[in-house]
Scaffold this active site. Structure first.
Site, PDB file in Angstrom:
ATOM      1  N   ASP A  56       0.819  -1.188   0.102  1.00 31.31           N
ATOM      2  CA  ASP A  56       0.027  -0.134   0.043  1.00 31.31           C
ATOM      3  C   ASP A  56       0.698   1.197  -0.179  1.00 31.31           C
ATOM      4  O   ASP A  56       1.656   1.334   0.809  1.00 31.31           O
ATOM      5  CB  ASP A  56      -0.873   0.204   1.322  1.00 31.31           C
ATOM      6  N   GLU A  73      -2.155  -1.346  -3.564  1.00 33.29           N
ATOM      7  CA  GLU A  73      -2.940  -0.554  -3.101  1.00 33.29           C
ATOM      8  C   GLU A  73      -2.591   0.990  -3.319  1.00 33.29           C
ATOM      9  O   GLU A  73      -1.535   1.341  -2.939  1.00 33.29           O
ATOM     10  CB  GLU A  73      -3.350  -0.935  -1.613  1.00 33.29           C
TER      11      GLU A  73
HETATM   12  O1  SMG Z   1      -6.402  -0.460  10.583  1.00 33.16           O
HETATM   13  O2  SMG Z   1      -4.836  -2.124  10.832  1.00 33.16           O
HETATM   14  C1  SMG Z   1      -5.287  -0.941  10.250  1.00 33.16           C
HETATM   15  C2  SMG Z   1      -4.354   0.190   9.398  1.00 33.16           C
HETATM   16  C3  SMG Z   1      -4.445  -0.203   8.041  1.00 33.16           C
HETATM   17  O3  SMG Z   1      -3.029   0.448   6.593  1.00 33.16           O
HETATM   18  C4  SMG Z   1      -3.864   0.675   7.047  1.00 33.16           C
HETATM   19  N1  SMG Z   1      -4.611   1.884   6.973  1.00 33.16           N
HETATM   20  O4  SMG Z   1      -4.038   3.406   3.755  1.00 33.16           O
HETATM   21  O5  SMG Z   1      -5.217   1.517   4.383  1.00 33.16           O
HETATM   22  C5  SMG Z   1      -4.456   2.276   4.716  1.00 33.16           C
HETATM   23  C6  SMG Z   1      -4.080   2.695   6.025  1.00 33.16           C
HETATM   24  C7  SMG Z   1      -4.481   4.210   6.448  1.00 33.16           C
HETATM   25  C8  SMG Z   1      -3.939   4.197   7.723  1.00 33.16           C
HETATM   26  S1  SMG Z   1      -4.000   6.029   8.385  1.00 33.16           S
HETATM   27  C9  SMG Z   1      -3.240   6.479   9.711  1.00 33.16           C
HETATM   28 MG    MG Z   2      -4.733   2.223   2.174  1.00 35.27          MG
END
Ligand code: SMG
Ligand code: MG
Length: 370
Positions: free
Chosen positions: A189, A214
């Protein structure tokens, strides 16, 4: 339909077990706004997925607080008898701000379902009582540190590993993890850190057989993602760019992605998230449940969503202990087989622990109707 008598807004903060670094910044504390809605019949909880800074999207805690306190909650009080299904229309006078709106949509729906004695999962048409869990690993200081974290999470049972990447911490990191673990479900990601000029990086990732890449490009883009998808073999997945069911349809129509990450907060709440699921699944495109490091309140909401039939890939629905030493609710645990139980009590099925909630509250404001 019911009347909303009062809304309590709270700003809460919980320390993270380890810093979480993405291409846009580092978090050491989870800080978010919670809403408790009190109707004539029940109470309901909603968690705003915005963070302290406007970095993932333009929404952030202090902004969401003002939008909730000065615009959305007064509209809710003025509406008289109201149901969660009507809030889209009621809140349309405020453009955007899906995360702030989701807080009240989810809280009012929670109250309605608690009053009916029905679980959110059942309301959403859940077909499973357990969901598959993945884990998202922040950008580590070194490749060695990353390999250690990956190994630890695989031992715990996680069924999919997602690596955060950014320019300078991408191909070699992925190569290291893939060489050590040839057969795991692995994804990356980028949180919008690249441009189309970086297409070589993504062509370079193709041999690693990733489950998906992603949101590599701009946080609102659809067209360049479609151009990139035509140049690589690996499936693209969109996160930030999808703010509604209409965006999801446009993305699929344009060929911008072949997988969709659904975060209920990013699209304005669980009702719009269900519509995203429905339009995307109808086109045969897989969806999965994203995460915003939610406390137990948001996590319970996500688990209900993730149990819908179109959620065919493991979600960022990790155990409470992956984020916090102490959650706001009873902790969510993952079984050694990498699955987690979907709450089956009325509404979201959980409540904050009163003592823990008090400890974590930085600010509290109680708003009352009339
Ligand atoms: O909730 O485990 C979790 C985090 C998952 O990577 C994650 N979220 O872009 O998908 C994403 C990110 C955004 C986090 S913003 C602090
Ligand atoms: Mg993401």
């Amino acid at each position: 339909m019911t009347r909303v008598r009062a809304v309590e807004l709270r700003l809460v903060g919980l320390g993270l077990v380890r810093p979480f670094r993405t291409s846009f910044g580092q978090m050491t504390e989870k800080a978010c706004v919670l809403a408790k809605v009190e109707t004539d019949d029940a109470i309901g909880w909603g968690e705003c997925v915005a963070g302290a800074e406007p970095d993932f999207s333009e929404e952030f805690n202090e902004g969401a607080w003002l939008v909730l306190r000065d615009l959305l909650v007064p509209a809710l009080f003025a509406a008289g008898d109201v149901g969660a299904a009507r809030l889209d229309e009621l809140f349309a006078f405020v453009r955007g701000n899906p995360m702030a709106k989701a807080t009240l949509v989810n809280a009012l729906l929670d109250a309605e379902l608690r009053a009916q004695g029905r679980s959110l999962a059942s309301f959403l048409g859940s077909e499973r009582d357990r969901v598959e869990c993945g884990v998202s690993i922040g950008i580590a200081p070194t490749a060695e540190a990353l390999l250690d974290q990956v190994a630890g999470h695989l031992l715990e049972g996680y069924r999919r590993i997602k690596l955060k990447i950014e320019p300078g911490a991408d191909l070699e990191r992925v190569r290291a993890v893939r060489e050590r673990h040839p057969d795991i479900l692995l994804s990356v990601d980028a949180n919008a850190a690249y441009t189309l000029e970086d297409a070589d990086v993504f062509r370079g990732l193709d041999p690693f057989e990733l489950l998906m890449v992603e949101q590599p490009l701009h946080h609102e883009d659809l067209v360049d993602h479609a151009k990139l998808q035509r140049q690589i073999r690996t499936d693209l997945c969109l996160d930030e760019s999808i703010r509604s069911a209409a965006h999801a349809e446009a993305a699929i129509e344009l060929g911008s992605c072949r997988i969709v990450n659904i975060k209920q907060g990013r699209v304005g709440g669980v009702l719009e998230a269900k519509r995203v699921h429905d339009v995307v699944s109808a086109r045969g495109v897989p969806v999965w449940c994203g995460g915003m490091l939610e406390t137990g309140i948001g996590r319970a909401t996500n688990l209900a969503l993730a149990s819908m039939p179109g959620f065919t890939l493991p979600g960022d629905t990790s155990a409470s202990r992956r984020y916090f030493h102490d959650d706001l609710t009873e902790p969510f645990e993952m079984a050694p087989d990498g699955t987690m139980a979907v709450p089956d009590e009325p509404g979201i099925g959980v409540q904050p622990l009163p003592e823990r909630l008090r400890e974590c509250t930085h600010r509290l404001e109680r708003l009352t109707a009339g």
